[in-house]
Design a protein around this motif. Sequence first.
Motif, mmCIF file in Angstrom:
data_model
loop_
_atom_site.group_PDB
_atom_site.id
_atom_site.type_symbol
_atom_site.label_atom_id
_atom_site.label_comp_id
_atom_site.label_asym_id
_atom_site.label_seq_id
_atom_site.Cartn_x
_atom_site.Cartn_y
_atom_site.Cartn_z
ATOM 1 N N PHE A 101 0.878 -1.015 -0.047
ATOM 2 C CA PHE A 101 -0.125 -0.095 0.026
ATOM 3 C C PHE A 101 0.722 1.153 -0.049
ATOM 4 C CE2 PHE A 101 -2.879 -3.317 1.498
ATOM 5 C CZ PHE A 101 -4.254 -2.709 0.942
ATOM 6 N N LYS A 102 1.970 1.242 0.776
ATOM 7 C CA LYS A 102 2.929 2.442 0.844
ATOM 8 C C LYS A 102 3.349 2.793 -0.582
ATOM 9 C CE LYS A 102 6.922 4.087 3.278
ATOM 10 N NZ LYS A 102 7.984 3.947 4.353
ATOM 11 N N LEU A 103 3.969 1.387 -1.404
ATOM 12 C CA LEU A 103 4.442 1.655 -2.619
ATOM 13 C C LEU A 103 3.284 2.121 -3.555
ATOM 14 C CD1 LEU A 103 6.644 1.220 -4.576
ATOM 15 C CD2 LEU A 103 6.153 -0.982 -4.799
ATOM 16 N N ALA A 104 2.310 1.421 -3.439
ATOM 17 C CA ALA A 104 1.034 2.172 -4.294
ATOM 18 C C ALA A 104 0.885 3.492 -4.367
ATOM 19 C CB ALA A 104 -0.001 1.264 -4.222
ATOM 20 N N ALA A 105 1.110 3.940 -2.919
ATOM 21 C CA ALA A 105 0.744 5.465 -2.487
ATOM 22 C C ALA A 105 1.998 6.238 -3.145
ATOM 23 C CB ALA A 105 0.800 5.787 -1.032
ATOM 24 N N ALA A 106 3.470 5.643 -3.205
ATOM 25 C CA ALA A 106 4.340 6.553 -3.774
ATOM 26 C C ALA A 106 4.193 6.517 -5.159
ATOM 27 C CB ALA A 106 5.509 5.623 -3.241
ATOM 28 N N LEU A 107 3.850 5.468 -6.067
ATOM 29 C CA LEU A 107 3.505 5.378 -7.516
ATOM 30 C C LEU A 107 2.383 6.347 -7.698
ATOM 31 C CD1 LEU A 107 3.027 1.347 -7.934
ATOM 32 C CD2 LEU A 107 5.235 3.125 -8.452
ATOM 33 N N SER A 108 1.510 6.642 -7.013
ATOM 34 C CA SER A 108 0.465 7.767 -7.125
ATOM 35 C C SER A 108 1.021 9.322 -7.416
ATOM 36 C CB SER A 108 -0.613 7.572 -6.257
ATOM 37 O OG SER A 108 -0.343 7.935 -5.050
ATOM 38 N N GLN A 109 2.292 9.150 -7.023
ATOM 39 C CA GLN A 109 3.049 10.675 -7.144
ATOM 40 C C GLN A 109 3.536 11.152 -8.535
ATOM 41 O OE1 GLN A 109 3.247 12.694 -4.130
ATOM 42 N NE2 GLN A 109 1.883 11.051 -3.339
ATOM 43 N N TYR A 110 3.336 10.068 -9.325
ATOM 44 C CA TYR A 110 4.015 10.029 -10.855
ATOM 45 C C TYR A 110 2.975 10.105 -11.740
ATOM 46 C CZ TYR A 110 8.451 9.084 -8.401
ATOM 47 O OH TYR A 110 9.581 9.055 -7.443
ATOM 48 N N PRO A 111 3.078 11.115 -12.581
ATOM 49 C CA PRO A 111 1.913 10.991 -13.777
ATOM 50 C C PRO A 111 2.545 10.050 -14.704
ATOM 51 C CG PRO A 111 3.578 12.854 -14.066
ATOM 52 C CD PRO A 111 3.693 12.301 -12.762
ATOM 53 N N SER A 112 3.818 9.383 -14.997
ATOM 54 C CA SER A 112 4.244 8.511 -15.993
ATOM 55 C C SER A 112 5.363 7.579 -15.179
ATOM 56 C CB SER A 112 4.966 9.326 -17.016
ATOM 57 O OG SER A 112 3.982 10.012 -17.860
ATOM 58 N N VAL A 207 9.646 6.014 -23.963
ATOM 59 C CA VAL A 207 9.751 7.094 -24.737
ATOM 60 C C VAL A 207 8.608 7.690 -25.216
ATOM 61 C CG1 VAL A 207 10.350 7.515 -27.299
ATOM 62 C CG2 VAL A 207 11.768 5.832 -25.848
ATOM 63 N N CYS A 208 7.314 6.777 -25.179
ATOM 64 C CA CYS A 208 6.081 7.624 -25.315
ATOM 65 C C CYS A 208 5.855 8.512 -24.136
ATOM 66 C CB CYS A 208 5.181 6.373 -25.578
ATOM 67 S SG CYS A 208 5.349 5.504 -27.308
ATOM 68 N N GLU A 209 5.856 7.653 -22.994
ATOM 69 C CA GLU A 209 5.771 8.862 -21.978
ATOM 70 C C GLU A 209 6.644 10.100 -21.814
ATOM 71 O OE1 GLU A 209 3.349 8.084 -19.908
ATOM 72 O OE2 GLU A 209 2.885 6.390 -20.986
ATOM 73 N N TYR A 210 7.897 10.016 -22.177
ATOM 74 C CA TYR A 210 8.740 11.037 -22.249
ATOM 75 C C TYR A 210 8.302 12.038 -23.254
ATOM 76 C CZ TYR A 210 12.899 13.818 -22.924
ATOM 77 O OH TYR A 210 14.024 14.772 -23.135
ATOM 78 N N LEU A 211 7.773 11.810 -24.422
ATOM 79 C CA LEU A 211 7.443 12.567 -25.560
ATOM 80 C C LEU A 211 5.910 13.089 -25.434
ATOM 81 C CD1 LEU A 211 9.373 10.899 -28.651
ATOM 82 C CD2 LEU A 211 9.938 12.591 -27.359
ATOM 83 N N ASP A 212 5.330 12.447 -24.506
ATOM 84 C CA ASP A 212 3.861 12.951 -24.406
ATOM 85 C C ASP A 212 3.002 12.408 -25.493
ATOM 86 O OD1 ASP A 212 4.387 14.328 -22.001
ATOM 87 O OD2 ASP A 212 4.971 15.764 -22.923
ATOM 88 N N VAL A 213 3.518 11.028 -25.742
ATOM 89 C CA VAL A 213 2.568 10.369 -26.953
ATOM 90 C C VAL A 213 1.645 9.304 -26.488
ATOM 91 C CG1 VAL A 213 2.754 8.881 -29.037
ATOM 92 C CG2 VAL A 213 4.644 10.655 -28.454
ATOM 93 N N PRO A 214 0.308 9.592 -26.790
ATOM 94 C CA PRO A 214 -0.813 8.820 -25.913
ATOM 95 C C PRO A 214 -0.810 7.488 -26.873
ATOM 96 C CG PRO A 214 -1.918 10.445 -27.052
ATOM 97 C CD PRO A 214 -0.362 10.856 -27.080
#
Length: 638
Positions: A101-112, A207-214
């Motif tokens: 649960f703690k790791l899931a909370a940490a993951l939620s801090q990141y958009p990508s 790469v897609c996350e870095y370039l904002d490619v959905p």
Amino acid sequence: MAVAIGSTALSFALDQIKLLKVFELRTVDFRFQKNVRPDKIPPEILMLGIGDQALEQLGRWPWPRDYHADFLFRLAPLKPKAVGYDVLFSEPDERDPAADFKLAAALSQYPSIVFGAALKEKEKVALGPHPPEPEKQWIEKNSFADTSGDGKKSPEGPLILPAPIFRPHVKSGQVDLPRDADGVARRIPLVSRNGDRWLPHLALRLVCEYLDVPPDKVVVEPGRFVILSPPAGPPVKIPIDAEGRMTISFRAKYAGFNPIKYNDADSVLKTPEDPRNPSLASRMGGSIVLVGFTATGVDVLPTPLDANSPGMAVIGSAMATILSGDFIRTPSLGWDVAARLMFFGVIFGLARFLPTRFGAATALGVVCLYVWLLWMAFAKANMMWPVVAPVLTALAVIFVETTIRLVQEAKEKLQIRSTFGRYLSKNVLDMVLDDPKVLKLGGVRREMTVLFSDIQGFTTFCEQHEPEDVVPILNEALDSLTPVIFEHEGTLDKYIGDAIMAFWSAPREQPDHALRAVRAAMQMQRELSRLREKWKSEGKPELKMGVGINTGPMLVGNMGSSQLMSYTIIGDAVNLGARVEGLTRKYDTDIVITETTFDQVKDQLECELLEEVTVKGKAKPIKVYKVIRERGHVTRFK
């Protein structure tokens, strides 16, 4: 053209041989090894390696999940653009469920943030034939689970995915790194089919996350491209093969990425006031952070640049290839066929139509040039042309054609030696063997000099002696006189009883043919003089010889019937030479030459005009001369 087509077909057949495929792959490695370019590694790719020191400091793997949670909480303020884990978090932490649960909370801090996934071995499917239209579907982060609840298939289906608690917060990319036939990783499956959808590789997802490619801005064209359409900038066209694999452009080993040890990064993030922190913050801000193993013996595989490369270095090289546009391309089938046809046509033409050894050497030079051109095509344009099969085929063409020509030439030389060895000097014969074309069949017209010699009184001698007494003397005379002709590079035409017929300036042209002939006649007289002294001591008769020489236009070549051919000369000038030899008895002199011969030797030899005579068969009188001696020499001839 037939040879070029056959050789091209053979080379493509050789391409399919497993051993040659391995050799071809080794040439690929060599090209990468000689074109290392760390400057092509984008600085935004940041490697965090879990190495031996990290395992010593933080304990054996797997680490508790709260280790990862704490690290990600500290990393989040630095705002990396994308974070990827080349690690499978597929099982829940049964020892400490709260840590998940703690790791899931940490993951939620990141958009990508992207976790590793994998296709189960039995589910790995090639892309198959090209679909009629480009496909845009691939697996989104929340589409892994089957929420229908009908129990017809498991939530994971054919995939090994992150644990369910993490799935709402992460995206997934497969981390498989298949190897080529020789066990070396050179290509990466950017997309793999999962049912009717695509599963992207971790490298492509990051790469897609870095370039904002959905996902809906990604087009997959099997056998051609994966096309990314970022919101800013032009589309990125990534070449792939029919199985969705991209050839990685390996430009540096793992160290070339300027990686950071995971434990060092963890230590820095724990101590904000650490002087290394600004540097780390500047590198991580807006970057792609990839976490993976670099520990000894863990997740290592051979690559063109490193026999023991961390798997994350392969993924990093794949991302660097895409972001830098440093794509490796291969020629289309049409261009490959055209290049091979032209290559083999040139090789065969050189080996076939140039002089044998020079042609073979030139053809080998063209092979070297071809290899160099392929090398430059890679070094300058990233074009990966096949090398091994075309080169082996070209060498086979050169070897076969050269062998055939050498065998033919050996047979031709053997025939020439058997035919001409009896009446050509060794030097002239060697020249003929080097260039048989000088023996043109049918005859060649040129100015030449002919020599006729005849032993005077030999007919009377034969009448007065038994054949058993005549033949040894004749053989001894001819054995002594013939080498003199060869010494002066004359051609022995024939023996006519006790007479000798020889000529100069054929088969090889000799500008000084007249002088050679007269000097040969003078030496023949000296040789016969030596024999007379010998015969006198043996009580044998002393024989004399007359020599007639004429220079003029003659026809020389292989002449005769279909049953018997002879290399000889014909023409009016030949007949005149025979007539002149008969004048030696009239003027009681050893050597008589015509005015045409005299004109060519008068500067080197002292001669005396005999008279102007009309010989049999000639209406116009000619001047004849007797040879006295070489200018500056004492020896005289009658």
